[in-house]
Design a protein around this motif. Structure first.
Motif, PDB file in Angstrom:
ATOM      1  N   LEU A   1      43.113  43.361  34.463  1.00  0.00           N
ATOM      2  CA  LEU A   1      42.362  44.368  33.712  1.00  0.00           C
ATOM      3  C   LEU A   1      41.403  43.565  32.845  1.00  0.00           C
ATOM      4  O   LEU A   1      41.825  42.822  31.977  1.00  0.00           O
ATOM      5  CB  LEU A   1      43.325  45.188  32.863  1.00  0.00           C
ATOM      6  N   VAL A   2      40.123  43.658  33.124  1.00  0.00           N
ATOM      7  CA  VAL A   2      39.130  42.829  32.431  1.00  0.00           C
ATOM      8  C   VAL A   2      38.169  43.701  31.642  1.00  0.00           C
ATOM      9  O   VAL A   2      37.477  44.529  32.224  1.00  0.00           O
ATOM     10  CB  VAL A   2      38.308  41.989  33.438  1.00  0.00           C
ATOM     11  N   GLU A   3      38.148  43.516  30.341  1.00  0.00           N
ATOM     12  CA  GLU A   3      37.163  44.178  29.487  1.00  0.00           C
ATOM     13  C   GLU A   3      37.047  45.676  29.768  1.00  0.00           C
ATOM     14  O   GLU A   3      35.966  46.182  30.065  1.00  0.00           O
ATOM     15  CB  GLU A   3      35.794  43.539  29.694  1.00  0.00           C
ATOM     16  N   GLY A   4      38.157  46.357  29.696  1.00  0.00           N
ATOM     17  CA  GLY A   4      38.114  47.797  29.863  1.00  0.00           C
ATOM     18  C   GLY A   4      38.170  48.216  31.313  1.00  0.00           C
ATOM     19  O   GLY A   4      37.778  47.473  32.196  1.00  0.00           O
ATOM     20  N   PRO A   5      38.671  49.426  31.540  1.00  0.00           N
ATOM     21  CA  PRO A   5      38.823  49.906  32.916  1.00  0.00           C
ATOM     22  C   PRO A   5      37.481  50.378  33.466  1.00  0.00           C
ATOM     23  O   PRO A   5      36.553  50.611  32.709  1.00  0.00           O
ATOM     24  CB  PRO A   5      39.786  51.079  32.758  1.00  0.00           C
ATOM     25  N   ALA A   6      37.399  50.503  34.779  1.00  0.00           N
ATOM     26  CA  ALA A   6      36.206  51.084  35.403  1.00  0.00           C
ATOM     27  C   ALA A   6      36.642  51.798  36.671  1.00  0.00           C
ATOM     28  O   ALA A   6      37.541  51.339  37.370  1.00  0.00           O
ATOM     29  CB  ALA A   6      35.197  49.994  35.741  1.00  0.00           C
ATOM     30  N   ALA A   7      36.027  52.949  36.926  1.00  0.00           N
ATOM     31  CA  ALA A   7      36.386  53.712  38.119  1.00  0.00           C
ATOM     32  C   ALA A   7      35.193  54.570  38.523  1.00  0.00           C
ATOM     33  O   ALA A   7      34.238  54.704  37.767  1.00  0.00           O
ATOM     34  CB  ALA A   7      37.603  54.595  37.839  1.00  0.00           C
ATOM     35  N   TYR A   8      35.263  55.119  39.725  1.00  0.00           N
ATOM     36  CA  TYR A   8      34.192  56.003  40.190  1.00  0.00           C
ATOM     37  C   TYR A   8      34.433  57.406  39.634  1.00  0.00           C
ATOM     38  O   TYR A   8      35.419  58.051  39.984  1.00  0.00           O
ATOM     39  CB  TYR A   8      34.136  56.016  41.706  1.00  0.00           C
TER      40      TYR A   8
ATOM     41  N   ILE B   1      40.490  51.410  46.047  1.00  0.00           N
ATOM     42  CA  ILE B   1      40.624  50.037  45.577  1.00  0.00           C
ATOM     43  C   ILE B   1      41.737  49.337  46.349  1.00  0.00           C
ATOM     44  O   ILE B   1      41.666  48.138  46.624  1.00  0.00           O
ATOM     45  CB  ILE B   1      40.854  50.001  44.036  1.00  0.00           C
TER      46      ILE B   1
ATOM     47  N   ALA C   1      45.764  50.344  38.763  1.00  0.00           N
ATOM     48  CA  ALA C   1      45.076  49.553  39.789  1.00  0.00           C
ATOM     49  C   ALA C   1      45.575  48.118  39.781  1.00  0.00           C
ATOM     50  O   ALA C   1      45.749  47.495  40.830  1.00  0.00           O
ATOM     51  CB  ALA C   1      43.568  49.595  39.564  1.00  0.00           C
ATOM     52  N   ALA C   2      45.837  47.593  38.570  1.00  0.00           N
ATOM     53  CA  ALA C   2      46.331  46.218  38.479  1.00  0.00           C
ATOM     54  C   ALA C   2      47.734  46.093  39.074  1.00  0.00           C
ATOM     55  O   ALA C   2      48.103  45.054  39.603  1.00  0.00           O
ATOM     56  CB  ALA C   2      46.332  45.762  37.022  1.00  0.00           C
TER      57      ALA C   2
END
Lengths: 268, 300
Positions: free
Chosen positions: B79-86, B98, B146-147
């Protein structure tokens, strides 16, 4: 990864809205022609348009000639410009890369998805134009070449297929340029604008006599050469030059995109 | 699990990360501390192969990075610098995508993996909703899910409790402790000292790009040899222990050079009331402050 990218392409509402918008222009033209019965005089206006009033089955080609100079390139530049930069902007790029997805593989999957987009767009335009042309416009089986001699249905069919292939290749060139810009910036709009700027500059230089020496290398120089495929006999010179030129553009810009992307720090 | 040596990243004139030698061992919950802008995120990105180091070596799970990323990263959750998703897809669709993007796991069990990850972070109820409608906390959980998809043996988490409410923070803590109990090594970067103090077994502190401290938390918090006494009769105690009291503030005295048992006997013998008596331990905050202000970079 290719399957994932294709799934992303078709589940995205934007894809279908864009295609619908591209499709709207030729349909509107067909309706106007059918209502007013006023076609452009032969030799003026977009290619083939003067012929469609009598033969509606030629309308797919006319539609292609209409969307190829502006609508389709804009859509392709937006889609390809979004490919990497869009993922960077939404933050999903880093999560794809640590999954891990190899950078070269991601770039390839993006390219395939852009090609798929072009194919869908071209086919949708051609099919709608065929249906609209057959329903609204003339049905005299003229099927003539641009040179005025008659073409058989079969001949017309494979020449149309060639023309579609040529259009897809031209768009692949645009896609490569936009994809390169997409690896340079984190702004999808910036990448699309960059690619469009190249195309606009190219179109502008083509009208300028002073830039004659440059013209054979400009990306839009041979775009409309597909009209030559409907001459009798076929005028291959510009078509072949166009093919070679687009292949070169694809190789150079994809190479640059790969070189840049595979060594870049992902800080988005 | 993570070993770096001489890890350095230079952006033009700026030295973002300077000669960092991380040592994260199997079974650790490693707290990677540092102020904002100290180089934590750049370090995490280098570990994961997103940013390429200017110099130095990285080993993840015993293999060199980023050269063997394809072999290493499938066993790492990040998990890098906050999550991101569509945003236009549901939480479940995002996880499915993913999971499909990464190689090396059978397609048949994808659904089960996705459901399992959603359940672990408590998103089962809203998995069908579009991510666009998720709250920040829900997105954070989705990022964690996701992680966790591939049951990684190493978790690299950058500020995992960002945007969560106290309830959510404690849930994430429980989740991480549970995963740790089942053998997952956790590398947790954070600027929240309290979070690290409650969770971690080992701590590294980054200050302006340099690793100024790296040790077991228990070692850092060892008794200092002084004794803390709380008493309403502070003044009397101070007089009684003349010379041994190092600090007196309100009802709290810090006493040196005397055994707690002996100290207790003397105070009680003198008839003083004692509320609390025990060995002095430094808080993580004191340790970190001492390490970061002592660093040679500061001296003008």
């Amino acid at each position: 990864m290719i399957a994932v990218e294709l799934r992303k392409l078709v589940t995205r509402p934007r894809t279908w809205i864009t295609i619908a918008l591209i499709d709207a222009l030729p349909t509107l033209v067909a309706v106007l022609l059918a209502l007013t019965d006023i076609g452009p005089r032969p030799g003026t206006g977009p290619a083939f348009l003067s012929a469609v009033l009598s033969d509606g089955t030629l309308f797919p080609l006319a539609a292609l000639a209409m969307v190829l100079p502006l609508f389709l390139p804009v859509a392709v530049a937006l889609t390809a410009g979004d490919a990497i930069a869009g993922e960077a902007q939404s933050g999903t790029l880093r999560y794809l890369l640590v999954r891990p997805v190899g950078r070269a593989r991601l770039l390839l999957a993006k390219l395939v998805s852009v090609v798929a987009f072009v194919l869908i767009a071209v086919v949708v335009v051609a099919v709608t134009a065929y249906v609209v042309g057959a329903l609204l416009l003339g049905d005299a089986p003229l099927s003539s070449s641009v040179s005025g001699t008659a073409l058989t249905q079969q001949e017309l069919a494979w020449r149309t297929a060639l023309a579609l292939g040529y259009a897809v290749l031209a768009m692949l060139g645009v896609a490569s340029i936009a994809l390169f810009f997409s690896t340079v910036t984190d702004s999808p709009q910036g990448a699309a604008m960059g690619a469009l700027a190249v195309l606009i500059a190219s179109t502008l230089l083509l009208t300028l006599d002073a830039s004659q020496a440059l013209q054979p290398y400009l990306p839009t120089r041979y775009w409309l050469a597909f009209v030559d495929l409907f001459r009798d006999p076929i005028l291959w010179r510009d078509v072949l030059r166009g093919v070679v030129q687009q292949v070169l553009y694809v190789v150079v810009f994809l190479g640059a995109a790969w070189a840049n992307f595979s060594t870049r720090d992902i800080t988005s | 699990m993570i070993v770096t040596s001489g890890l350095t990243k230079r952006y033009g004139q700026v030295l973002a990360v300077d000669d960092v030698g991380l040592d994260v061992r199997e079974g650790d919950i490693y707290g990677f501390l540092g102020a904002n802008g100290s180089g934590k995120t750049t370090t995490v990105r280098m570990l994961l192969g997103l940013v390429l180091a200017t110099s130095g070596d990285i080993e993840l799970l015993g293999r060199p990075m980023p050269r063997q990323a394809a072999a290493v990263l499938p066993r790492v959750g990040a998990l890098v610098e906050g999550p991101a998703a569509y945003g236009h897809l549901s939480g479940r669709a995002n996880l499915t995508l993913i999971d499909a993007a990464g190689a090396g796991a059978p397609r048949r069990s994808r659904r089960a993996r996705v459901d399992d990850a959603l359940e672990q972070v408590g998103l089962g109820q809203v998995a069908g909703r579009k991510v666009r409608a998720y709250s920040l906390g829900m997105r954070q959980r989705l990022g964690l899910a996701a992680a966790l998809l591939r049951r990684p043996s190493l978790l690299v988490l950058d500020e995992p409790t960002n945007g969560l409410d106290p309830q959510g923070i404690s849930e994430v803590r429980e989740l991480l402790l549970g995963l740790h109990g089942r053998g997952t090594t956790v590398f947790l970067s954070s600027h929240l000292l309290a979070e690290v103090e409650q969770l971690c077994t080992r701590v590294g502190v980054l200050d302006r790009g340099r690793l100024v401290l790296q040790d077991q938390l228990a070692t850092l918090q060892q008794p200092t040899g002084r004794t803390v006494v709380r008493t309403p009769d502070a003044a009397a105690a101070h007089a009684l222990l003349d010379g041994r009291v190092e600090r007196l503030s309100g009802d709290r005295l810090v006493v040196a050079r005397i055994e707690p048992a002996e100290l207790n006997r003397r105070l009680v013998a003198a008839g003083l009331r004692i509320t609390e008596l025990g060995p002095e331990r430094r808080t993580l905050e004191q340790v970190v402050l001492a390490a970061t202000t002592d660093s040679p970079v500061v001296s003008p």
